[in-house]
Design a protein around this motif. Structure first.
Motif, PDB file in Angstrom:
ATOM      1  N   SER A  57       0.856  -1.194   0.000  1.00 57.25           N
ATOM      2  CA  SER A  57       0.000   0.000   0.000  1.00 57.25           C
ATOM      3  C   SER A  57       0.888   1.238   0.000  1.00 57.25           C
ATOM      4  N   ARG A  58       0.243   2.378  -0.030  1.00 57.88           N
ATOM      5  CA  ARG A  58       0.943   3.666  -0.046  1.00 57.88           C
ATOM      6  C   ARG A  58       2.031   3.696   1.046  1.00 57.88           C
ATOM      7  N   GLY A  59       3.182   4.216   0.709  1.00 57.52           N
ATOM      8  CA  GLY A  59       4.228   4.377   1.732  1.00 57.52           C
ATOM      9  C   GLY A  59       5.007   3.105   2.003  1.00 57.52           C
ATOM     10  N   LYS A  60       4.790   2.046   1.188  1.00 56.27           N
ATOM     11  CA  LYS A  60       5.492   0.786   1.456  1.00 56.27           C
ATOM     12  C   LYS A  60       6.431   0.396   0.318  1.00 56.27           C
ATOM     13  N   THR A  61       6.909   1.391  -0.429  1.00 60.35           N
ATOM     14  CA  THR A  61       7.787   1.065  -1.565  1.00 60.35           C
ATOM     15  C   THR A  61       9.125   0.499  -1.092  1.00 60.35           C
ATOM     16  N   ALA A  62       9.444   0.674   0.195  1.00 59.80           N
ATOM     17  CA  ALA A  62      10.693   0.094   0.722  1.00 59.80           C
ATOM     18  C   ALA A  62      10.726  -1.411   0.469  1.00 59.80           C
ATOM     19  N   LEU A  63       9.554  -2.048   0.461  1.00 57.23           N
ATOM     20  CA  LEU A  63       9.508  -3.500   0.224  1.00 57.23           C
ATOM     21  C   LEU A  63       9.965  -3.815  -1.200  1.00 57.23           C
ATOM     22  N   GLU A  64       9.473  -3.042  -2.166  1.00 56.86           N
ATOM     23  CA  GLU A  64       9.858  -3.272  -3.575  1.00 56.86           C
ATOM     24  C   GLU A  64      11.340  -2.993  -3.769  1.00 56.86           C
ATOM     25  N   ASP A  65      11.819  -1.900  -3.171  1.00 56.71           N
ATOM     26  CA  ASP A  65      13.236  -1.553  -3.312  1.00 56.71           C
ATOM     27  C   ASP A  65      14.127  -2.655  -2.739  1.00 56.71           C
ATOM     28  N   TYR A  66      13.663  -3.236  -1.633  1.00 55.74           N
ATOM     29  CA  TYR A  66      14.496  -4.220  -0.956  1.00 55.74           C
ATOM     30  C   TYR A  66      14.780  -5.431  -1.848  1.00 55.74           C
ATOM     31  N   PHE A  67      13.769  -5.851  -2.625  1.00 56.64           N
ATOM     32  CA  PHE A  67      13.969  -7.036  -3.473  1.00 56.64           C
ATOM     33  C   PHE A  67      14.366  -6.666  -4.907  1.00 56.64           C
ATOM     34  N   ASP A  68      14.789  -5.436  -5.089  1.00 52.67           N
ATOM     35  CA  ASP A  68      15.268  -5.003  -6.397  1.00 52.67           C
ATOM     36  C   ASP A  68      16.806  -5.076  -6.385  1.00 52.67           C
ATOM     37  N   ASP A  69      17.403  -5.203  -7.569  1.00 49.30           N
ATOM     38  CA  ASP A  69      18.871  -5.180  -7.621  1.00 49.30           C
ATOM     39  C   ASP A  69      19.374  -3.778  -7.277  1.00 49.30           C
ATOM     40  N   ASN A  70      20.497  -3.722  -6.558  1.00 52.39           N
ATOM     41  CA  ASN A  70      21.151  -2.431  -6.309  1.00 52.39           C
ATOM     42  C   ASN A  70      22.561  -2.579  -6.885  1.00 52.39           C
ATOM     43  N   ILE A  71      22.678  -2.195  -8.166  1.00 55.23           N
ATOM     44  CA  ILE A  71      23.914  -2.498  -8.905  1.00 55.23           C
ATOM     45  C   ILE A  71      25.122  -1.798  -8.278  1.00 55.23           C
TER      46      ILE A  71
END
Ligand code: UTP
Length: 306
Positions: A57-71
């Protein structure tokens, strides 16, 4: 029975963790060096389920960022011979699929699960894992349920015994048939009953294997219920429509990290099982016992001084 997907409802407001949850999702609270959501994903991964549908939900993009690559970070770690720090996370990312679905309005757990309807095929069985419940066990909690679902060819939910005076905090099952000491066919789930009305002291824990038919029942509950849409009501509706549902006493230690006290217990419990942290925590706890600087001051006095 192939179970390849789990739905992870993580869109709740987390009011019991305010003010922290005003901008930090409670699913990102650390349990040792990993956030709670990683413990959940690892349990699913070890159960050989690699498609994760996260309801956020709103304000929870930290979850998506966490499982994204951080090159940048990966490169930095490689140059400094520290790749091991992200090894597990990168392995999960490489071999799994993450899908995110937004829940715009917090209309309850049942509503959150219903949002995944389009991702599940007719006759498919899928997992639901609540990130508030962390299970420490020899065999992963979700895998225990998958085995029962395959054996019974039916939906199955995890339960644990709770003290009878605590039943009003849980969904409580009514047993239709004892199959083994740990496995029951159920007839009903009562949401947060009073002690005198509780059909048992077996409380629903946040792990489920559900048939795709749950979505028809969720639709029914949505149409005829009022207020939040409860997953437990939809499960009861499914049983009333002649679907068999089983409950399995999950084998392991369960931490309910939906409240600060549960989270504190989880951290201490996990640290005491950990070869590096355990001696530090034990020494610290022993020091507190004997030191004058940790004399208990009632919270009221501290709050008044703010
Ligand atoms: P809870 O009942 O614990 O609610 O939800 P909550 O919002 O997380 O926390 P409190 O009670 O306000 O402190 C159980 C699970 O269902 C999800 C939550 O994220 C949690 O994993 N949920 C709940 C949703 O995804 N959407 C909702 O509308 C409600």
């Amino acid at each position: 029975m192939d179970i390849t997907k789990v739905v992870i409802p993580a869109a709740g407001r987390g009011t019991r963790f305010l003010p922290l949850t005003k901008s930090v999702p409670k699913e990102m609270l650390p349990l040792l060096e990993k956030p709670a959501i990683q413990h959940i994903i690892e349990e699913a991964f070890l159960s050989n389920v690699k498609n994760y549908i996260i309801i956020n939900s709103r304000g929870k993009t930290a979850l998506e960022d966490y499982f994204d690559d951080n090159i940048d970070l990966s490169l930095f770690l490689k140059e400094n011979n520290k790749e091991a720090l992200l090894h597990t996370l990168e392995k999960i990312n490489r071999t799994s699929t993450f899908t995110y679905i937004r829940q715009a309005e917090q209309l309850g757990l049942g509503h959150a699960v219903a949002l995944a309807a389009q991702s599940i095929q007719p006759k498919e069985y899928f997992g639901v894992m609540l990130p508030d419940d962390i299970i420490e066990s020899k065999s992963p909690g979700l895998d225990q349920l998958i085995r029962i679902a395959r054996q019974e060819k039916a939906s199955v939910i995890a339960v644990q015994e709770v003290p009878i005076e605590c039943v009003s905090s849980y969904g409580i099952i009514e047993i239709k048939k004892h199959i083994t000491p740990n496995l029951f066919q159920i007839s009903h789930i009562v949401e947060k009953p009073q002690q005198k009305d509780a059909p048992s002291n077996l409380a629903v824990v946040g792990r489920y294997i559900l048939s795709q038919k749950i979505f028809t029942s969720l639709d029914h509950v949505k149409t005829y219920g009022s207020g939040e849409i409860q997953l437990t009501d939809a499960i009861t509706n499914m049983i009333q429509n002649n679907e068999k549902v089983f409950a399995y006493k999950i084998q392991g230690l369960r931490y309910d990290i939906g409240t600060p006290i549960g989270w504190i217990k989880a951290i201490i419990g996990m640290a005491l099982q950990h070869p590096y942290y355990a001696p530090h925590v034990k020494n610290f706890l022993a020091d507190i016992e004997t030191s004058n600087s940790y004399v208990y001051k009632p919270a009221k006095i501290i709050q008044n001084s703010l």
